[in-house]
Design an enzyme around this catalytic site. Structure first.
Site, PDB file in Angstrom:
ATOM      1  N   SER A  57       0.868  -1.189   0.000  1.00 12.94           N
ATOM      2  CA  SER A  57       0.000   0.000   0.000  1.00 12.94           C
ATOM      3  C   SER A  57       0.900   1.233   0.000  1.00 12.94           C
ATOM      4  O   SER A  57       2.076   1.144   0.390  1.00 12.94           O
ATOM      5  CB  SER A  57      -0.850  -0.002   1.279  1.00 12.94           C
ATOM      6  OG  SER A  57      -1.503   1.234   1.461  1.00 12.94           O
ATOM      7  N   TYR A 108      -1.983  -0.296  10.736  1.00 12.22           N
ATOM      8  CA  TYR A 108      -2.012  -0.745   9.329  1.00 12.22           C
ATOM      9  C   TYR A 108      -0.700  -0.383   8.636  1.00 12.22           C
ATOM     10  O   TYR A 108      -0.089  -1.221   7.956  1.00 12.22           O
ATOM     11  CB  TYR A 108      -3.206  -0.109   8.621  1.00 12.22           C
ATOM     12  CG  TYR A 108      -3.321  -0.454   7.160  1.00 12.22           C
ATOM     13  CD1 TYR A 108      -3.545  -1.767   6.741  1.00 12.22           C
ATOM     14  CD2 TYR A 108      -3.231   0.533   6.172  1.00 12.22           C
ATOM     15  CE1 TYR A 108      -3.662  -2.083   5.396  1.00 12.22           C
ATOM     16  CE2 TYR A 108      -3.353   0.226   4.823  1.00 12.22           C
ATOM     17  CZ  TYR A 108      -3.569  -1.087   4.437  1.00 12.22           C
ATOM     18  OH  TYR A 108      -3.691  -1.400   3.092  1.00 12.22           O
TER      19      TYR A 108
HETATM   20  P1  NAP Z   1     -11.210  -6.157  -0.010  1.00 12.63           P
HETATM   21  O1  NAP Z   1     -12.134  -6.038  -1.152  1.00 12.63           O
HETATM   22  O2  NAP Z   1     -11.726  -5.996   1.380  1.00 12.63           O
HETATM   23  O3  NAP Z   1     -10.444  -7.548  -0.135  1.00 12.63           O
HETATM   24  C1  NAP Z   1      -9.635  -8.054   0.892  1.00 12.63           C
HETATM   25  C2  NAP Z   1      -9.520  -9.546   0.703  1.00 12.63           C
HETATM   26  O4  NAP Z   1      -8.665 -10.075   1.730  1.00 12.63           O
HETATM   27  C3  NAP Z   1     -10.858 -10.258   0.813  1.00 12.63           C
HETATM   28  O5  NAP Z   1     -10.900 -11.260  -0.159  1.00 12.63           O
HETATM   29  C4  NAP Z   1     -10.789 -10.856   2.212  1.00 12.63           C
HETATM   30  O6  NAP Z   1     -11.559 -12.030   2.364  1.00 12.63           O
HETATM   31  C5  NAP Z   1      -9.322 -11.204   2.247  1.00 12.63           C
HETATM   32  N1  NAP Z   1      -8.902 -11.581   3.597  1.00 12.63           N
HETATM   33  C6  NAP Z   1      -8.980 -10.876   4.745  1.00 12.63           C
HETATM   34  N2  NAP Z   1      -8.506 -11.614   5.770  1.00 12.63           N
HETATM   35  C7  NAP Z   1      -8.138 -12.810   5.243  1.00 12.63           C
HETATM   36  C8  NAP Z   1      -7.574 -13.999   5.763  1.00 12.63           C
HETATM   37  N3  NAP Z   1      -7.312 -14.152   7.068  1.00 12.63           N
HETATM   38  N4  NAP Z   1      -7.290 -15.030   4.913  1.00 12.63           N
HETATM   39  C9  NAP Z   1      -7.572 -14.925   3.610  1.00 12.63           C
HETATM   40  N5  NAP Z   1      -8.124 -13.836   3.050  1.00 12.63           N
HETATM   41  C10 NAP Z   1      -8.398 -12.800   3.865  1.00 12.63           C
HETATM   42  O7  NAP Z   1     -10.040  -5.074  -0.125  1.00 12.63           O
HETATM   43  P2  NAP Z   1      -8.932  -4.842  -1.244  1.00 12.63           P
HETATM   44  O8  NAP Z   1      -8.796  -3.384  -1.390  1.00 12.63           O
HETATM   45  O9  NAP Z   1      -9.159  -5.644  -2.455  1.00 12.63           O
HETATM   46  O10 NAP Z   1      -7.644  -5.350  -0.454  1.00 12.63           O
HETATM   47  C11 NAP Z   1      -6.677  -6.206  -1.047  1.00 12.63           C
HETATM   48  C12 NAP Z   1      -5.290  -5.769  -0.620  1.00 12.63           C
HETATM   49  O11 NAP Z   1      -5.041  -4.453  -1.104  1.00 12.63           O
HETATM   50  C13 NAP Z   1      -5.092  -5.708   0.904  1.00 12.63           C
HETATM   51  O12 NAP Z   1      -3.828  -6.288   1.223  1.00 12.63           O
HETATM   52  C14 NAP Z   1      -5.090  -4.220   1.210  1.00 12.63           C
HETATM   53  O13 NAP Z   1      -4.323  -3.906   2.351  1.00 12.63           O
HETATM   54  C15 NAP Z   1      -4.479  -3.674  -0.074  1.00 12.63           C
HETATM   55  N6  NAP Z   1      -4.765  -2.250  -0.338  1.00 12.63           N
HETATM   56  C16 NAP Z   1      -6.058  -1.812  -0.455  1.00 12.63           C
HETATM   57  C17 NAP Z   1      -6.296  -0.459  -0.685  1.00 12.63           C
HETATM   58  C18 NAP Z   1      -7.706   0.098  -0.810  1.00 12.63           C
HETATM   59  O14 NAP Z   1      -7.885   1.323  -0.666  1.00 12.63           O
HETATM   60  N7  NAP Z   1      -8.701  -0.690  -1.119  1.00 12.63           N
HETATM   61  C19 NAP Z   1      -5.228   0.423  -0.818  1.00 12.63           C
HETATM   62  C20 NAP Z   1      -3.936  -0.060  -0.710  1.00 12.63           C
HETATM   63  C21 NAP Z   1      -3.712  -1.404  -0.469  1.00 12.63           C
HETATM   64  P3  NAP Z   1     -12.974 -12.061   3.134  1.00 12.63           P
HETATM   65  O15 NAP Z   1     -13.969 -11.636   2.105  1.00 12.63           O
HETATM   66  O16 NAP Z   1     -13.113 -13.477   3.564  1.00 12.63           O
HETATM   67  O17 NAP Z   1     -12.874 -11.105   4.285  1.00 12.63           O
END
Ligand code: NAP
Length: 274
Positions: A133, A146
């Site tokens: 991130s 975080y």
């Molecule tokens: P998201 O739609 O909430 O997806 C997060 C995913 O991680 C979901 O599939 C969730 O599964 C899974 N997850 C959470 N805990 C888990 C566990 N213990 N084991 C396996 N899977 C798990 O959010 P996203 O934005 O796509 O996030 C993906 C990555 O991008 C993350 O690492 C996040 O930190 C990073 N990121 C996001 C942003 C943003 O603004 N969205 C910005 C920078 C970086 P469940 O559905 O089962 O909870």
């Protein structure tokens, strides 16, 4: 030959978009999630296999990696995408909650990396793509836990890149700013679960008033845009070490170069505005 990728956290957002992007490029995709029902429709695609995988569960990881090696004989790329944002002022976040954050965002990727590396080293080929991130580059008030987890992922990735280069394995970091996903909903529910000290209400007001954290923020990009860089990092022979994605990620890259004294003054100024 068809290449094979293992992706964590495919139930939504960047993980799901990445699975779809790899399928478009004709990879064989092992899409994983905690709840397989969330990825059932991905499994309708001929080249997509689905599996249950919680990144905090070592047995899940071993089972899925063994299955891929049995079925495909190789794992060309690992995408450590699963993660969530534990926000909240440092004092208001219990240490067990910090541990939970690191279990998913840091120890999870570490477990997966350790499980895939022996096979990648044997083949002298492979790509590890860690979804970090912009919060892995800078730290900000209310985001310390975080940011700490993503800084840890960045530090481990930088070390790993130079440990495995001689085995033909690449290591890249994806560093998005805000992305339009379900990330923000989880941020809000984690904040709601905190026992507030009452000392940092301006932080909570900021979250409520400005919708300032996660996907809905200024400069947010679509998950498909992030997925493009994930696929590039997995496919290139010499991928960049870092892929900042979106305008706020570029600001974070620059912010990193700002001396701490000046950065602190800017945060102080910003807190007076809120
Ligand atoms: P998201 O739609 O909430 O997806 C997060 C995913 O991680 C979901 O599939 C969730 O599964 C899974 N997850 C959470 N805990 C888990 C566990 N213990 N084991 C396996 N899977 C798990 O959010 P996203 O934005 O796509 O996030 C993906 C990555 O991008 C993350 O690492 C996040 O930190 C990073 N990121 C996001 C942003 C943003 O603004 N969205 C910005 C920078 C970086 P469940 O559905 O089962 O909870």
């Amino acid at each position: 030959m068809t290449r094979t990728v293992l992706i964590t956290g495919c139930s939504s957002g960047i993980g799901r978009a990445s699975a779809e992007a790899f399928l478009e490029e004709e990879w064989t995709v092992y899409a994983t999630a905690r709840n397989p029902a969330d990825i059932q429709t991905l499994g309708d695609h001929d080249d997509c296999k689905i599996a249950t995988l919680d990144v905090t569960d070592g047995d899940d990881i071993e089972r899925v990696v063994d299955r891929i090696l049995d079925e495909e004989g190789r794992i060309d790329a690992l995408v450590n995408n699963a993660g969530y944002g534990q926000f909240g002022p440092i004092e208001d976040v219990p240490t067990d909650t910090v541990r939970d954050q690191f279990e998913v965002n840091v120890y999870g990727p570490h477990r997966l990396i350790r499980e895939v590396l022996p096979a990648m080293r044997r083949r002298e080929d492979g790509a590890i793509v860690n979804v970090s991130s912009a919060a892995g580059r800078v730290s900000f008030p209310g985001g310390g836990v975080y940011c700490g987890s993503k800084h840890a992922l960045e530090a481990m990735s930088d070390a790993l890149r130079n440990e495995v280069r001689e085995y033909g394995i690449t290591v890249s970091l994806i560093e998005p700013g805000p992305v339009e996903t379900g990330f923000e909903d989880r941020v809000e529910s984690e904040i709601d679960g905190l026992d507030r000290s009452g000392a940092y209400e301006s932080f909570y007001d900021l979250v409520e008033d400005y919708d300032a954290i996660g996907g809905g923020g200024f400069g947010a990009v679509e998950p498909e845009r992030v997925a493009e860089d994930v696929v590039d990092a997995a496919s290139s022979t010499k991928p960049p070490a870092r892929y900042p994605v979106g305008p706020l990620a570029t600001v974070a890259e620059i912010g990193r170069l700002v001396p701490t004294r000046i950065a602190d003054s800017l945060w102080s100024f910003a807190s007076k505005l809120s």
